[in-house]
Structure formats: C-alpha cells, structure tokens
Design an enzyme around this catalytic site. Sequence first.
Site, short mmCIF file in Angstrom:
data_model
loop_
_atom_site.label_atom_id
_atom_site.label_comp_id
_atom_site.label_asym_id
_atom_site.label_seq_id
_atom_site.Cartn_x
_atom_site.Cartn_y
_atom_site.Cartn_z
N THR A 216 7.17 26.49 7.42
CA THR A 216 5.87 25.90 7.08
C THR A 216 4.76 26.81 7.58
OG1 THR A 216 6.93 23.77 7.41
CG2 THR A 216 4.56 23.76 7.08
N ARG B 181 1.33 0.59 15.34
CA ARG B 181 1.00 0.49 13.92
C ARG B 181 1.44 -0.86 13.35
NH1 ARG B 181 5.56 4.17 10.90
NH2 ARG B 181 4.42 3.43 9.08
N HIS C 190 13.31 11.41 4.43
CA HIS C 190 12.70 12.65 4.88
C HIS C 190 12.54 13.67 3.75
CE1 HIS C 190 10.57 15.00 7.65
NE2 HIS C 190 11.15 16.04 7.08
N SER D 54 13.20 6.44 -12.94
CA SER D 54 12.12 7.22 -13.55
C SER D 54 12.01 8.59 -12.89
CB SER D 54 10.81 6.45 -13.43
OG SER D 54 9.73 7.29 -13.72
N SER D 55 12.06 8.61 -11.55
CA SER D 55 11.93 9.88 -10.85
C SER D 55 13.07 10.82 -11.20
CB SER D 55 11.95 9.67 -9.34
OG SER D 55 10.85 8.92 -8.96
N SER E 52 -0.90 27.22 -3.92
CA SER E 52 -0.53 28.62 -4.07
C SER E 52 -0.98 29.20 -5.40
CB SER E 52 0.99 28.78 -3.96
OG SER E 52 1.44 28.29 -2.73
N TYR F 103 9.02 15.77 1.57
CA TYR F 103 8.84 17.09 0.97
C TYR F 103 8.70 17.01 -0.54
CZ TYR F 103 9.25 18.69 5.59
OH TYR F 103 8.99 18.87 6.91
N HIS G 175 14.75 12.12 13.08
CA HIS G 175 13.56 12.17 13.93
C HIS G 175 12.62 11.00 13.62
CE1 HIS G 175 11.56 15.03 10.79
NE2 HIS G 175 11.14 13.82 10.58
N HIS G 176 12.90 10.29 12.53
CA HIS G 176 12.13 9.06 12.26
C HIS G 176 12.63 7.90 13.11
CE1 HIS G 176 10.02 10.61 8.68
NE2 HIS G 176 11.09 11.36 8.55
N TRP H 100 7.40 -0.66 4.07
CA TRP H 100 7.97 0.04 2.90
C TRP H 100 9.34 0.60 3.23
CZ3 TRP H 100 9.21 5.22 1.57
CH2 TRP H 100 9.02 6.16 2.57
N ASP I 255 7.88 22.46 -25.07
CA ASP I 255 7.86 21.10 -24.53
C ASP I 255 8.90 21.04 -23.44
OD1 ASP I 255 7.67 18.28 -24.13
OD2 ASP I 255 7.05 18.04 -26.21
N GLU J 199 12.06 12.91 0.85
CA GLU J 199 10.97 12.32 0.07
C GLU J 199 9.61 12.87 0.54
OE1 GLU J 199 10.68 10.37 -2.50
OE2 GLU J 199 8.54 9.90 -2.35
N LYS K 158 4.19 29.70 5.26
CA LYS K 158 3.38 29.37 4.09
C LYS K 158 1.89 29.43 4.44
CE LYS K 158 4.97 26.97 0.79
NZ LYS K 158 6.04 27.42 -0.07
N HIS L 21 0.84 -1.20 0.00
CA HIS L 21 0.00 0.00 0.00
C HIS L 21 0.88 1.25 0.00
CE1 HIS L 21 -3.01 2.98 1.28
NE2 HIS L 21 -2.23 3.27 2.31
#
Lengths: 410, 560
Positions: free
Chosen positions: B338, B460, B263, B179-180, B278, B267, B312-313, B152, B116, B265, B341, B87
């Site tokens: 943040t 979890r 991390h 790809s990314s 925006s 963002y 922090h993870h 994951w 293009d 990722e 924003k 998932h």
Amino acid sequence: MAKMGWMARAALVSVLLAASGAASAYTTTGNGWNTPQGVTEISAKVYDLHLLIFWVCVAIGVLVFGAMTYSIVMHRRSVHPKPADFHESTTVEIVWTVIPFLILIGMAIPAAGTLIKMEDTRGAELSVKVTGYQWKWQYEYLDQGVGFFSTLHPDSNKARQVGSGIDPTTVPNYLVEVDEPLVLPVGKKVRFLITANDVIHAWWVPDLAVKKDAIPGYVNEVWTKIDKPGTYRGVCAELCGRDHGFMPIVVVALPEEEFGKWLEARKAGQPYRLAAAAPTQAADVPPAAAAQPAPAGEQVAAAPATAASAGELSKAELMAKGEQVYKANCAACHQANGAGMAPTFPPLAGSKMANGPAEAHIAQMFTGKMMPSFRHLSDADLAAVATYERNSWGNTGSIVQPAQVAALRK
Amino acid sequence: MAHHDTHAHHDDHAHGEHHDHGHGPEKGIMRWIKTTNHKDLGTLYLFLSFTMFMIGGLMSLVIRAELWMPGLQFVDPEFFNQMTTLHALVMIFGGLMPAFVGLANWMIPMMVGCSDLALPRVNNWGFWILPFAFTLLLGTLFMPGGGPAGGWTMYPPLVLQTGNAFPFLIFAVHLMGISSITGAINVAVTILNMRAPGMSLLKMPLFAWTWLITAYLLIATMPVLAGAVTMLLTDKYFGTAFFTAAGGGDPVMFQHIFWFFGHPEVYILILPAFGVVSTIIPTFARKSLFGYDSMVYATASIAFLSFIVWAHHMFTVGMPLAGELFFMFATMLIAVPTGVKVFNWVATMWKGSMTFETPMLFALAFVFLFTIGGFSGLMLAIAPVDFQYHDTYFVVAHFHYVIVPGAVFAVIAGVYYWLPKWTGVMYNETLGRIHFWLSAIFINLTFFPQHFAGLAGMQRRVPDYAVQFTDFNVQSSIGAFGFFVSQFVMIYNFARCIWFREGMEKAPARVWEGAHGLEWTVPSPAPYHTFEEPPRLLPEGEITAAHDAYDALDRHKINP
C-alpha cells in the site's frame, strides 16, 4: 492558474496548522483525547506502543505529505510548465519497499513482546467469572461464594429513556455508573474468566487495557494486576442488541486489606460502603479514603439473593418495589408501558402470562424461556415485580407474595 | 488502419432519440429494462448507486442527529441499531459496489477497445436483480418489528434474534452476492478475452488491472458470504446449530467465515478506487504513471494478502497466541504494497506540470485522506494496542477515512473525469471546485474528531454516550449534515450535464489535454456503440509503455 497557486498555499498552511494543532493537543491533554495510560504495567506498555506507532505514522506522514505538498506547490503548471518524462526506477522502488519493511519489523518486535505478556494468565491469585447478559454483567468470585449482578445505575437509566426530560449532564457519571461495581484488590494478579449467557458481549476497561469478547459457549481468559486503588470505568464493546450502550462496567480497586474486609462483609451478606464508587475522578481517590465501613443499617450494595425475603407485604408495598425492579430489569424489552416491541419482545399488557395463574408467571421468570432467567433476583423482588406486572396497564392478575416465589424456587 | 462504425450519427444515450439502422437504443422505458448495452447499464448502475448513497446518507443523518447530544432525543435504541445496520449494508452493497460496477461497465470496454462486455444479457440480469434486493432489504423497515438491527456483520447469536426481517435480510444478501458475481465474471472475461490486438496485459490501463483483480476477489469471496448467511438461515428456521453453542455449534466460526469474505471485501471497495486515481493523477500531472509494473504487482500483493489477514477484525475473540501473532504480522505486511502505491502516486506528481481541475482535486484528496486511513489501519494492526481501539469510534473513523474520502472520493473523481465523455458537455468547473472544498472540509470535520472520541473510550454502535464525548460528537454531526448538503452542488452540476445541456460548453473527444487511453479517441458523447471493429495498436515490439500505445493510436487517428 495564479488562483490555484493561492489556493494551494492556503491549503498548505491550513493543513500544517491543523496537523500541528491536532498532534500537540493529542499528547498533552491526557485522556480527554487519548487512550489512557492506565493503572497496570500492561496498560502502560500498551500506551507506549500506541504512542510509538502514532509517532512513526506522524513521521512517515510528514515525509509523504511534505513531498506531495511541495510537488503540488512547485510542480504546478504555472511554475513548472514542462513535465519531466521519467516514469520508473527499480532502485527507488526497492528502496521504498525495503525501508517500510524494516520499520515494520522494528514495530513488530515490541508489539509481539507485549502480546505474549498479555496472554500469560498463569499464577493468578484471584479468579473472577464475568458473564455477559442482555444487558448487564454478572460477577462471581470463584471459590469465595460471592457473586452478584451489575446493572446500569437507576439515575442513568431514568435519564436515558427517550423523552425523559432529564439533562444527562446533571446525572453523575451518566451511563458509566452501575448499581454495584466489581471490587478487586490492588497488587494481586486477578484472572477473569469471561463468557456470556445469550449473545456476544465484550468486557472492556480502558484503564486496565483489558478488552475481551464474552461469547456463549466459550470461556475466555484474561488477567490484570492493578497498581493503584481507584474507580475505573468501562463499557460493553460488542453490539449486543437494543441496550448495548447501557451496560457499563465499574471496577473499584481497593488496597488488599480493605478488599479482604469487603469480601468478608459481602460473604456475610452485610452492607459495605464503597466510598471510591462515589462519583470522583479515578486517580484522585487517595488510597486511605477508598473504602470505609458503612454506618449500620445503611444499605449501599444490593443484598444477596435470598436475604431480603420476609413475610407478607401489602399490595402498595409490592407495587412500589415492583415498579423499581421492573424498570431496572424488564422495561428494556417489555417497555415501561408494558406494550413490548413486537415481534421480538411480547407485550405484558393484556397478556395471558400476566393475567393468568401466578405459578406460570413465576416459572417464566425463573426459567427465562426465550428471555434471560431472573433467578438471581430475591424472592421479594420477584414477588414485587410479578405483582406490578399483574396489576398495571389494565392487567387484573393476582398479588404475588415472596413466600409463593420461595416455594417455587428449586 | 481499420475504420470502424462511427460514421452514423450516434444517439446520445440519455435521450434515446430515433435511430435509423437498428443499432441504436429502444425508445422509452423499455430501453432501460431490456438493454444489454454496456453504456446503458453503466448509467443504470450509477443511478442506482447514487440513489443508495442518498438513502444510506439519510440513515447516517438519523444516526448523527441522535448522537448530536448525550441522552436519547429522537429514536428508540432498537431503531438506531436498525439504522447503523442498514446504513452499512446500503452503502457497501448499494452505494459503492454498484458505483464501481457502473464505472467498469462504461469504461472497461472503451479502455480495452472492445464493443461491449462479454456477456451482455448476464449484465442486464446482474443489474436488474439489485432493485429487487434493495426493495426486500429496505422493505423490512415497514414491517412489524422493523429492520435488521444486529449490525451489518450479522454476528450470531444476536442476528438470530431478528424478527420478520431476518429472511428478507438473508435473501437480499444472496441477491446482492449473485449480482456482484455476475458483474465480476463479466469484467474478468471481457478483460482476458476481448482486448484490442496489441494490448498485452501489462499495457492495459491500470483501472482495468485493478478491476480484473477485484473481479477475482469477488468471485472468490461472495460465495463464502452466501454460505455463511445460508447457515444462519438454517440455524434460525431448520434446527441446525452451526453457530449455536447450545447445540454444539460455534459462534466464533461465523466470524471467521464472515471475515474471510469481509476482509477481501474491503479491497473490493478500494482497488477500483486505486485504478481511478492512478488514471487521473497522470492526466493532470501530464506525466505517465510512475512504476506502472510495480503498481500492478502491488495491487496483486494486496489482493493476495487480503485473504490471510481476516482475523485482525476479531483480535478480541480470544484466539490462541500464535494465531494473534500471525494475523498481526500479516496485517502489518499490507502496509508495504500500500505504501508503494502511495509513493508511486507522489512520484508521478513529482516534476510534473500539474493543474487542479475537479477530478484532480478529488484524486489528491484521496491520496492525502486515504493515507490517513492507512495510518490508523497500521495502528489497528498492532494487536496489543488494538485491544484498546477495537469496537470504538477510532475504528469507525479509520474505515470511514478509507471508504468515504477514499473510495467515495475516487468515484466522484471518476465521474467528474469521464462525465464529459458520457454526456458531451463540460460540467461547471467553478461549481466543481466549490463542491470539492465543501466536501473535503466537512468530511474531515465529520470523521477526524471520531479518532479522539474512540481513543478516549467511546464504543461504537451506541445511540447515547457519556457526557465527556459531547464535543467530538457535536463536531461530527455538524460535519455530517454539512457534507450531505454539499452534495447538492454536485447534483445540480451533474443534472445540468445530463438533462439541461442548453448553453453548456461542448466537450472535445480528448477532454483533458494530458489524458491517454482509447476512450479519448472516440467522440464526446461516446457513440452508443464503440469499437465494433477493434482499434489496432502498434506492433507490440514498438510499444514501451501503456501511454505510448495510446499516443501512437492518437497519431494514427483511427477515428474520423
């Protein structure tokens, strides 16, 4: 656009109602909703920090969402047809950069103080080594010669199988009860040395505000000093494979004197009844009732490793005992029907191991090649489970007696 | 004023009708396989993303069905773990990232005024890797032993217990990463080199800015992930011991490397969403974005900070005290840009003249609900309290709040916003609003109770739970099924715009009256080729803010 006005108002009212409802329920109903206040000085500090940051967020939320909601209602086109045309203000930008920064400094100071306290493991009066296994915990009281495994309680284990037909609400402390809890003294600084044998686990007891990863090759240190006798429940918090959800933690905190009695009994291999381990709310257990000696002969705690090895047992005895041991220790991987789960967990039904020489079978259980070692089980338990595996699901292996196991135990 | 090539009848991209001067799309299936057109590839990316959202959504329904009641009713715990693992991978790498690459493909060339993307063939290749990557990944479900089940995050040693699925998982991640990276390089090169004359960096639409920064995050972190999973591969098959304690390796090192990717990722998933929001809020508030420059600086600060907060993870792995303090302070610091924003969005609305069409509804819900996710994020930043939250449903609630009513709502808002430009017809507004309200209610029903379940002690990644968590899980499951079913309102609405346009209202060039930007100067549907000659903006000295430039452009009517 009149319709939007109505919708905006409805949305506003429902948001406010939901927010106030959630906020009040959040703080008044105790640990059905919230992090527990816990039973240590540290856990109380953690709880205070938790509420402090929560209310700071609520306050900021009220301001921001309030301004936003006001704007949505008052500055919609039907009310405010001509938009203003300002689009920058350095002053405002500086103000709302600096103020949050100051709030954060205000948060960081008490947080750092608590963190520094939590990491100070000096001066411990008792050390317990905690080792995570797939999927159970091992507790060893260092320098006391006492150690044992703690696994999911058989009642929960039976009920949690797919299609067991047992209603979990009828099982006391479903999934948070173990066969033998960790027993600790109240009022003493206890240091935990946490490690793991196979994959990463995490040892978590919310009431102690202790959560630490158990990592193979690492020994993590963490400590607690419990203020109140009682039973405190926790779980493995780090994904550790198939039965991650089924390796709970139960800590029974006893007054120091009772703890001493328990420890003596445990060292002598005698049973000891822990009243506090019975299914009750942790805080409700009065200290005096927390522990009583067991009536003679009533075995509550599992006997230590070698005490139970006796003489010859009949096949029926071995099979009956073996089935219990198998379900508690082996079925998670090899499955109740012995079919395993290819390719990770091999089947036992029809396997070479279960139908071949008993020596290889016993050696496998000791060394645990590719699987955890089961050395910690008694000779009688290992003999029984080997017999059960060798004579179930169409297998036709020999019977194994405790003496054979004892002979191979080095 | 230069007149560019929009005189011929431009084929509508979804039909591939005949074309008579060699610039139009090919016919039939080969159009989609061989295409190098940014609009075609944008469409392909968005369809792939949609498919993956549905597959990942079905997996979440398996999860929610099993968690509906305590006890194991439907699936084996091993299969449950496969579902949580896949998932996440499917939603992150298959749903969200391609969705934003799709939006970038469609919109960035039109926003910066070029014909293009800079590297069209790379663009084609970057897309067509993905179906193979996801076939490899999802195919593992049909192999003996099933799919990967180690989460994951692929932490060793657990992930090394994966069976046949393991090499497929690793190579799928490699392909997604390649790809990314191609997509990111393409976007960065296009934005830096192909902007229309007069469009300086600080006059770009904010979506281009957020994507430019995202592209750099991708280029910096995807190779790190590739390195980490390659080490896993050699640990498993070639006898190395990077992460195996018994061989002198270090399982915690993997977590450090993974989260150095992981991390940023986070963002990568949210910055383009900031860009979309925006863009939409000023349109419907009829007022230009407040603090454009500070929005750009805030985005850049967030991106920079995202590289120094990874641990922090992993507050519970047992870091030294100094490490814990550093990562706690750095993480708290992210709240500052943040916050800026969010304040800027509110200030943009302030004294505007707002209407609430579907894109605006989703954008406003984004600001509300993303901020709630931000609050729980701030709570999680406090290390001593994180020990209580870590690996519980509180964390699950937190990241789903920032990702689903955050990033996913922004994608949905963006599609509603630009779909009339892509298809030339207006979607049905009533159905759009129904879709919004159903989604907003059900998504909160799904994830809000999970905060409480987590605080009360539910960990979890478990298929079963102690009975005191039942109520929260029942609510969550109702919400999840409701949210999934609600999406069919959107599917119907979009399908009509894409395939059954009979009798639908035609969209004008400038679809929204408050909209600014070059994309609104071309007809709807956008011609197959746009800005083959660049539009000319007013001389730089006369332009004071991004939207003024577009107004100037509109006034000059460079387009027939």
